[in-house]
Design a protein around this motif. Structure first.
Motif, PDB file in Angstrom:
ATOM      1  N   TYR A 143       0.802  -1.224   0.000  1.00 46.29           N
ATOM      2  CA  TYR A 143       0.000   0.000   0.000  1.00 46.29           C
ATOM      3  C   TYR A 143       0.830   1.266   0.000  1.00 46.29           C
ATOM      4  O   TYR A 143       0.296   2.354   0.017  1.00 46.29           O
ATOM      5  CB  TYR A 143      -1.012   0.041   1.162  1.00 46.29           C
ATOM      6  CG  TYR A 143      -1.740  -1.255   1.341  1.00 46.29           C
ATOM      7  CD1 TYR A 143      -2.526  -1.780   0.309  1.00 46.29           C
ATOM      8  CD2 TYR A 143      -1.626  -1.985   2.502  1.00 46.29           C
ATOM      9  CE1 TYR A 143      -3.174  -2.995   0.457  1.00 46.29           C
ATOM     10  CE2 TYR A 143      -2.271  -3.189   2.656  1.00 46.29           C
ATOM     11  CZ  TYR A 143      -3.040  -3.696   1.634  1.00 46.29           C
ATOM     12  OH  TYR A 143      -3.673  -4.891   1.780  1.00 46.29           O
ATOM     13  N   THR A 144       2.131   1.179   0.018  1.00 47.52           N
ATOM     14  CA  THR A 144       3.037   2.318  -0.136  1.00 47.52           C
ATOM     15  C   THR A 144       4.104   1.903  -1.140  1.00 47.52           C
ATOM     16  O   THR A 144       4.378   0.714  -1.301  1.00 47.52           O
ATOM     17  CB  THR A 144       3.711   2.714   1.197  1.00 47.52           C
ATOM     18  OG1 THR A 144       4.448   1.603   1.688  1.00 47.52           O
ATOM     19  CG2 THR A 144       2.690   3.156   2.229  1.00 47.52           C
ATOM     20  N   PRO A 145       4.735   2.869  -1.786  1.00 45.55           N
ATOM     21  CA  PRO A 145       5.776   2.511  -2.751  1.00 45.55           C
ATOM     22  C   PRO A 145       6.945   1.812  -2.068  1.00 45.55           C
ATOM     23  O   PRO A 145       7.382   2.221  -0.992  1.00 45.55           O
ATOM     24  CB  PRO A 145       6.234   3.857  -3.313  1.00 45.55           C
ATOM     25  CG  PRO A 145       5.186   4.834  -2.925  1.00 45.55           C
ATOM     26  CD  PRO A 145       4.509   4.309  -1.717  1.00 45.55           C
ATOM     27  N   LEU A 146       7.423   0.745  -2.670  1.00 44.95           N
ATOM     28  CA  LEU A 146       8.650   0.114  -2.197  1.00 44.95           C
ATOM     29  C   LEU A 146       9.825   0.802  -2.871  1.00 44.95           C
ATOM     30  O   LEU A 146       9.779   1.092  -4.067  1.00 44.95           O
ATOM     31  CB  LEU A 146       8.682  -1.360  -2.583  1.00 44.95           C
ATOM     32  CG  LEU A 146       7.779  -2.305  -1.819  1.00 44.95           C
ATOM     33  CD1 LEU A 146       7.873  -3.695  -2.420  1.00 44.95           C
ATOM     34  CD2 LEU A 146       8.177  -2.354  -0.364  1.00 44.95           C
ATOM     35  N   THR A 147      10.852   1.091  -2.108  1.00 42.17           N
ATOM     36  CA  THR A 147      12.085   1.601  -2.683  1.00 42.17           C
ATOM     37  C   THR A 147      13.160   0.552  -2.467  1.00 42.17           C
ATOM     38  O   THR A 147      13.355   0.065  -1.359  1.00 42.17           O
ATOM     39  CB  THR A 147      12.498   2.943  -2.060  1.00 42.17           C
ATOM     40  OG1 THR A 147      12.568   2.810  -0.649  1.00 42.17           O
ATOM     41  CG2 THR A 147      11.495   4.036  -2.408  1.00 42.17           C
ATOM     42  N   LEU A 148      13.821   0.207  -3.555  1.00 44.32           N
ATOM     43  CA  LEU A 148      14.853  -0.823  -3.533  1.00 44.32           C
ATOM     44  C   LEU A 148      16.176  -0.205  -3.965  1.00 44.32           C
ATOM     45  O   LEU A 148      16.205   0.626  -4.879  1.00 44.32           O
ATOM     46  CB  LEU A 148      14.497  -1.957  -4.490  1.00 44.32           C
ATOM     47  CG  LEU A 148      13.125  -2.608  -4.328  1.00 44.32           C
ATOM     48  CD1 LEU A 148      12.863  -3.573  -5.470  1.00 44.32           C
ATOM     49  CD2 LEU A 148      13.042  -3.302  -2.992  1.00 44.32           C
ATOM     50  N   ASP A 149      17.265  -0.597  -3.327  1.00 45.24           N
ATOM     51  CA  ASP A 149      18.587  -0.186  -3.771  1.00 45.24           C
ATOM     52  C   ASP A 149      18.776  -0.710  -5.192  1.00 45.24           C
ATOM     53  O   ASP A 149      18.553  -1.892  -5.458  1.00 45.24           O
ATOM     54  CB  ASP A 149      19.651  -0.755  -2.831  1.00 45.24           C
ATOM     55  CG  ASP A 149      21.044  -0.375  -3.256  1.00 45.24           C
ATOM     56  OD1 ASP A 149      21.568  -1.040  -4.172  1.00 45.24           O
ATOM     57  OD2 ASP A 149      21.592   0.583  -2.682  1.00 45.24           O
ATOM     58  N   GLU A 154      17.879  -4.639  -2.327  1.00 51.31           N
ATOM     59  CA  GLU A 154      17.397  -4.713  -0.953  1.00 51.31           C
ATOM     60  C   GLU A 154      16.519  -3.496  -0.672  1.00 51.31           C
ATOM     61  O   GLU A 154      16.733  -2.427  -1.226  1.00 51.31           O
ATOM     62  CB  GLU A 154      18.573  -4.743   0.023  1.00 51.31           C
ATOM     63  CG  GLU A 154      19.388  -6.023  -0.078  1.00 51.31           C
ATOM     64  CD  GLU A 154      20.568  -6.036   0.880  1.00 51.31           C
ATOM     65  OE1 GLU A 154      20.692  -5.108   1.709  1.00 51.31           O
ATOM     66  OE2 GLU A 154      21.366  -6.979   0.787  1.00 51.31           O
ATOM     67  N   ALA A 155      15.534  -3.676   0.203  1.00 54.72           N
ATOM     68  CA  ALA A 155      14.656  -2.566   0.571  1.00 54.72           C
ATOM     69  C   ALA A 155      15.488  -1.449   1.191  1.00 54.72           C
ATOM     70  O   ALA A 155      16.374  -1.694   1.999  1.00 54.72           O
ATOM     71  CB  ALA A 155      13.588  -3.035   1.546  1.00 54.72           C
ATOM     72  N   SER A 156      15.209  -0.222   0.772  1.00 50.14           N
ATOM     73  CA  SER A 156      15.912   0.931   1.338  1.00 50.14           C
ATOM     74  C   SER A 156      15.013   1.595   2.370  1.00 50.14           C
ATOM     75  O   SER A 156      13.851   1.235   2.541  1.00 50.14           O
ATOM     76  CB  SER A 156      16.297   1.918   0.243  1.00 50.14           C
ATOM     77  OG  SER A 156      15.143   2.575  -0.239  1.00 50.14           O
ATOM     78  N   ASN A 157      15.540   2.573   3.057  1.00 52.31           N
ATOM     79  CA  ASN A 157      14.785   3.268   4.099  1.00 52.31           C
ATOM     80  C   ASN A 157      14.043   4.491   3.585  1.00 52.31           C
ATOM     81  O   ASN A 157      13.415   5.194   4.359  1.00 52.31           O
ATOM     82  CB  ASN A 157      15.727   3.675   5.236  1.00 52.31           C
ATOM     83  CG  ASN A 157      16.278   2.467   5.956  1.00 52.31           C
ATOM     84  OD1 ASN A 157      15.570   1.475   6.128  1.00 52.31           O
ATOM     85  ND2 ASN A 157      17.527   2.529   6.354  1.00 52.31           N
ATOM     86  N   ILE A 158      14.113   4.764   2.295  1.00 59.96           N
ATOM     87  CA  ILE A 158      13.442   5.934   1.744  1.00 59.96           C
ATOM     88  C   ILE A 158      11.947   5.645   1.643  1.00 59.96           C
ATOM     89  O   ILE A 158      11.545   4.605   1.127  1.00 59.96           O
ATOM     90  CB  ILE A 158      14.017   6.296   0.371  1.00 59.96           C
ATOM     91  CG1 ILE A 158      15.493   6.671   0.514  1.00 59.96           C
ATOM     92  CG2 ILE A 158      13.225   7.414  -0.274  1.00 59.96           C
ATOM     93  CD1 ILE A 158      16.198   6.899  -0.795  1.00 59.96           C
ATOM     94  N   GLN A 159      11.143   6.555   2.141  1.00 57.80           N
ATOM     95  CA  GLN A 159       9.691   6.400   2.107  1.00 57.80           C
ATOM     96  C   GLN A 159       9.058   7.539   1.324  1.00 57.80           C
ATOM     97  O   GLN A 159       9.440   8.689   1.488  1.00 57.80           O
ATOM     98  CB  GLN A 159       9.118   6.395   3.532  1.00 57.80           C
ATOM     99  CG  GLN A 159       9.569   5.214   4.364  1.00 57.80           C
ATOM    100  CD  GLN A 159       8.989   3.915   3.842  1.00 57.80           C
ATOM    101  OE1 GLN A 159       7.832   3.850   3.475  1.00 57.80           O
ATOM    102  NE2 GLN A 159       9.815   2.881   3.799  1.00 57.80           N
ATOM    103  N   TYR A 160       8.128   7.227   0.472  1.00 59.32           N
ATOM    104  CA  TYR A 160       7.337   8.212  -0.251  1.00 59.32           C
ATOM    105  C   TYR A 160       5.892   8.021   0.178  1.00 59.32           C
ATOM    106  O   TYR A 160       5.271   7.027  -0.186  1.00 59.32           O
ATOM    107  CB  TYR A 160       7.469   8.024  -1.760  1.00 59.32           C
ATOM    108  CG  TYR A 160       8.860   8.264  -2.280  1.00 59.32           C
ATOM    109  CD1 TYR A 160       9.329   9.566  -2.459  1.00 59.32           C
ATOM    110  CD2 TYR A 160       9.708   7.206  -2.573  1.00 59.32           C
ATOM    111  CE1 TYR A 160      10.606   9.802  -2.925  1.00 59.32           C
ATOM    112  CE2 TYR A 160      10.991   7.432  -3.042  1.00 59.32           C
ATOM    113  CZ  TYR A 160      11.431   8.731  -3.217  1.00 59.32           C
ATOM    114  OH  TYR A 160      12.697   8.949  -3.680  1.00 59.32           O
ATOM    115  N   PRO A 161       5.357   8.943   0.979  1.00 55.76           N
ATOM    116  CA  PRO A 161       3.989   8.762   1.467  1.00 55.76           C
ATOM    117  C   PRO A 161       2.965   8.891   0.336  1.00 55.76           C
ATOM    118  O   PRO A 161       3.044   9.796  -0.487  1.00 55.76           O
ATOM    119  CB  PRO A 161       3.824   9.894   2.481  1.00 55.76           C
ATOM    120  CG  PRO A 161       4.848  10.910   2.114  1.00 55.76           C
ATOM    121  CD  PRO A 161       5.977  10.173   1.458  1.00 55.76           C
ATOM    122  N   THR A 162       2.071   7.931   0.270  1.00 58.88           N
ATOM    123  CA  THR A 162       0.982   7.959  -0.704  1.00 58.88           C
ATOM    124  C   THR A 162      -0.269   7.428  -0.015  1.00 58.88           C
ATOM    125  O   THR A 162      -0.203   6.880   1.079  1.00 58.88           O
ATOM    126  CB  THR A 162       1.268   7.060  -1.930  1.00 58.88           C
ATOM    127  OG1 THR A 162       1.358   5.709  -1.493  1.00 58.88           O
ATOM    128  CG2 THR A 162       2.542   7.464  -2.647  1.00 58.88           C
TER     129      THR A 162
END
Length: 182
Positions: A143-149, A154-162
């Motif tokens: 339900y939120t964008p996944l950010t991958l290196d 690997e999942a990164s810690n950057i979050q984009y609220p949507t």
């Protein structure tokens, strides 16, 4: 189009070229990278999607499908990196999707990494951030964008609220990210 791609002048919205993608049929998910047009094609001897490229003048169609690494559903593509030399590829319509990163500066293209993205539902869209260090992956879940290196996937810690269910992304050179959600 069943087995061809078009070049369109975006200033005049007129067709400037048409070229065949035979034997690849039903080309989908286009990406311009490393001087070629990349697309997934709905053919192979195994009945699954293939990964193909063609030069922008319509010559040198290449098939990158191999039985050891097929994509089982229409494939999502995104281009990024220095000189647009990275190609991200992901399955769609299947969970968990497989996500891969290729380096196109080598011939043939080099697979840098491939993972099963177990933290998400089926893929809807891929996009690199402007720095090409992060890959944005849209899927119904979580339900939120996944950010991958973009290198390790690997999942990164950057979050984009949507709001819920992101289905598409785009990012501009200033770092702004837009998401379409349902």
């Amino acid at each position: 189009l069943r087995s061809s791609d078009l070049a369109i002048n975006t200033n005049t919205l007129t067709e400037t070229a048409r070229f065949s993608t035979e034997p690849a049929t039903l080309p989908t998910s286009l990406a311009l990278a490393a001087g070629k047009l990349w697309f997934s094609g709905g053919y192979s001897p195994y009945g699954v999607s293939g990964l193909d490229s063609i030069k922008t003048d319509g010559t040198d169609l290449e098939d990158y499908y191999t039985p050891a690494s097929p994509f089982f559903t229409p494939t999502l593509l995104a281009a990024g990196g220095p000189q647009d030399n990275l190609l991200a590829v992901a399955d769609s319509w299947v969970a968990p999707p497989r996500v891969s990163i290729y380096d196109l500066s080598t011939d043939p293209a080099t697979l840098l990494n491939r993972v099963n993205e177990n933290a998400s539902g089926s893929g809807d869209d891929l996009s690199f951030d402007p720095s090409a260090t992060e890959l944005l992956f849209a899927s119904g879940y979580p339900y939120t964008p996944l950010t991958l290196d973009a290198t390790t996937l690997e999942a990164s810690n950057i979050q984009y609220p949507t709001v819920g269910y992101p289905t598409a992304f785009t990012a501009n050179a200033g770092g702004d990210v837009s998401a379409a959600c349902v």
